[in-house]
Design a protein around this motif. Structure first.
Motif, mmCIF file in Angstrom:
data_model
loop_
_atom_site.group_PDB
_atom_site.id
_atom_site.type_symbol
_atom_site.label_atom_id
_atom_site.label_comp_id
_atom_site.label_asym_id
_atom_site.label_seq_id
_atom_site.Cartn_x
_atom_site.Cartn_y
_atom_site.Cartn_z
ATOM 1 N N ASN A 50 0.860 -1.175 0.000
ATOM 2 C CA ASN A 50 0.000 0.000 0.000
ATOM 3 C C ASN A 50 0.908 1.241 0.000
ATOM 4 O OD1 ASN A 50 0.657 0.737 2.729
ATOM 5 N ND2 ASN A 50 -0.906 -0.647 3.486
ATOM 6 N N GLU A 51 0.326 2.397 -0.172
ATOM 7 C CA GLU A 51 1.100 3.633 -0.320
ATOM 8 C C GLU A 51 2.003 3.907 0.887
ATOM 9 O OE1 GLU A 51 0.192 8.389 -0.795
ATOM 10 O OE2 GLU A 51 -1.309 6.978 -1.517
ATOM 11 N N ILE A 52 1.493 3.691 2.074
ATOM 12 C CA ILE A 52 2.272 3.965 3.292
ATOM 13 C C ILE A 52 3.436 2.991 3.409
ATOM 14 C CG2 ILE A 52 2.217 3.963 5.814
ATOM 15 C CD1 ILE A 52 -0.707 5.005 5.546
ATOM 16 N N ASP A 53 3.164 1.694 3.236
ATOM 17 C CA ASP A 53 4.235 0.696 3.345
ATOM 18 C C ASP A 53 5.300 0.921 2.269
ATOM 19 O OD1 ASP A 53 3.159 -0.573 5.563
ATOM 20 O OD2 ASP A 53 2.056 -2.050 4.368
ATOM 21 N N GLN A 54 4.870 1.227 1.058
ATOM 22 C CA GLN A 54 5.835 1.493 -0.009
ATOM 23 C C GLN A 54 6.729 2.668 0.373
ATOM 24 O OE1 GLN A 54 4.635 3.383 -3.757
ATOM 25 N NE2 GLN A 54 5.596 1.666 -4.835
ATOM 26 N N PHE A 57 9.226 1.511 3.306
ATOM 27 C CA PHE A 57 10.295 0.613 2.863
ATOM 28 C C PHE A 57 11.263 1.328 1.922
ATOM 29 C CE2 PHE A 57 7.446 -2.848 4.247
ATOM 30 C CZ PHE A 57 8.354 -3.629 4.942
ATOM 31 N N CYS A 58 10.744 2.117 1.004
ATOM 32 C CA CYS A 58 11.608 2.813 0.044
ATOM 33 C C CYS A 58 12.462 3.876 0.732
ATOM 34 C CB CYS A 58 10.787 3.427 -1.077
ATOM 35 S SG CYS A 58 10.033 2.194 -2.174
ATOM 36 N N ALA A 59 11.911 4.587 1.697
ATOM 37 C CA ALA A 59 12.657 5.636 2.401
ATOM 38 C C ALA A 59 13.761 5.049 3.267
ATOM 39 C CB ALA A 59 11.717 6.476 3.256
ATOM 40 N N SER A 60 13.493 3.903 3.880
ATOM 41 C CA SER A 60 14.488 3.327 4.783
ATOM 42 C C SER A 60 15.577 2.558 4.046
ATOM 43 C CB SER A 60 13.815 2.406 5.803
ATOM 44 O OG SER A 60 13.285 1.269 5.165
ATOM 45 N N SER A 61 15.305 2.112 2.842
ATOM 46 C CA SER A 61 16.260 1.282 2.103
ATOM 47 C C SER A 61 16.134 1.525 0.605
ATOM 48 C CB SER A 61 16.002 -0.189 2.413
ATOM 49 O OG SER A 61 16.029 -0.438 3.782
ATOM 50 N N GLU A 62 16.408 2.746 0.163
ATOM 51 C CA GLU A 62 16.130 3.112 -1.232
ATOM 52 C C GLU A 62 16.961 2.357 -2.260
ATOM 53 O OE1 GLU A 62 18.670 7.153 -1.903
ATOM 54 O OE2 GLU A 62 16.764 7.320 -0.857
ATOM 55 N N MET A 63 18.065 1.752 -1.873
ATOM 56 C CA MET A 63 18.855 0.950 -2.814
ATOM 57 C C MET A 63 18.369 -0.501 -2.849
ATOM 58 S SD MET A 63 20.759 3.222 -4.059
ATOM 59 C CE MET A 63 21.866 2.267 -5.060
ATOM 60 N N TRP A 77 3.258 -1.137 -6.579
ATOM 61 C CA TRP A 77 4.160 -2.209 -6.991
ATOM 62 C C TRP A 77 5.597 -1.750 -6.764
ATOM 63 C CZ3 TRP A 77 2.307 -6.879 -7.433
ATOM 64 C CH2 TRP A 77 0.947 -7.025 -7.736
ATOM 65 N N THR A 78 6.335 -2.551 -5.994
ATOM 66 C CA THR A 78 7.643 -2.163 -5.483
ATOM 67 C C THR A 78 8.680 -3.244 -5.767
ATOM 68 O OG1 THR A 78 6.496 -0.997 -3.712
ATOM 69 C CG2 THR A 78 8.855 -1.411 -3.394
ATOM 70 N N PHE A 90 12.691 -8.615 4.201
ATOM 71 C CA PHE A 90 11.936 -9.147 3.074
ATOM 72 C C PHE A 90 10.677 -9.859 3.558
ATOM 73 C CE2 PHE A 90 10.792 -12.472 0.075
ATOM 74 C CZ PHE A 90 10.509 -11.679 -1.022
ATOM 75 N N GLU A 91 10.800 -10.651 4.609
ATOM 76 C CA GLU A 91 9.635 -11.357 5.139
ATOM 77 C C GLU A 91 8.557 -10.372 5.576
ATOM 78 O OE1 GLU A 91 8.410 -14.834 8.349
ATOM 79 O OE2 GLU A 91 10.464 -14.072 8.344
ATOM 80 N N ASP A 92 8.958 -9.299 6.243
ATOM 81 C CA ASP A 92 8.001 -8.272 6.675
ATOM 82 C C ASP A 92 7.291 -7.662 5.462
ATOM 83 O OD1 ASP A 92 6.608 -6.465 8.334
ATOM 84 O OD2 ASP A 92 8.232 -4.998 8.237
ATOM 85 N N ALA A 93 8.052 -7.303 4.440
ATOM 86 C CA ALA A 93 7.458 -6.699 3.238
ATOM 87 C C ALA A 93 6.553 -7.687 2.514
ATOM 88 C CB ALA A 93 8.562 -6.197 2.311
#
Length: 106
Positions: A50-54, A57-63, A77-78, A90-93
């Protein structure tokens, strides 16, 4: 680092998940809807967040996590770089992706 065997084991351990081909990728589905794909050629996963989770995750680990670079990315889609991601992250995501898709009406 997450290997396809680990990815598959995690995905298939979730309730009512089916593994099916999706073009040149492997997809994991709940209620016939894709929540994750695996691209062996690029060693990446794509998850439906969802928008918040994306954003988190992207902010904390953008690479490691980044939106698919088109309209699909704007829908949550991420891409996940499996060679760089910690298994716990990965399991959390993956679980969040599963829950996001499973909670949608059939």
């Amino acid at each position: 680092m997450v290997l396809i065997e680990t990815f598959r084991k995690l995905a298939l351990s979730l309730h009512n998940v089916a593994e099916e081909p999706h073009f040149e990728k492997t997809s994991f589905r709940i209620n016939k809807k894709i929540f994750a794909t695996f691209d062996g050629k690029n060693n990446t996963a794509v998850l439906k967040l969802n928008e918040i989770d994306q954003s988190v995750f992207c902010a904390s680990s953008e690479m490691i996590f980044y939106p698919v670079p088109n309209k699909w990315g704007k829908q949550g889609w991420t891409i996940v770089e499996l060679s760089k991601v910690r298994p716990e992250m990965f399991e959390d995501a993956l679980i969040r992706s599963y829950e996001n898709v499973a909670s949608k009406k059939k």
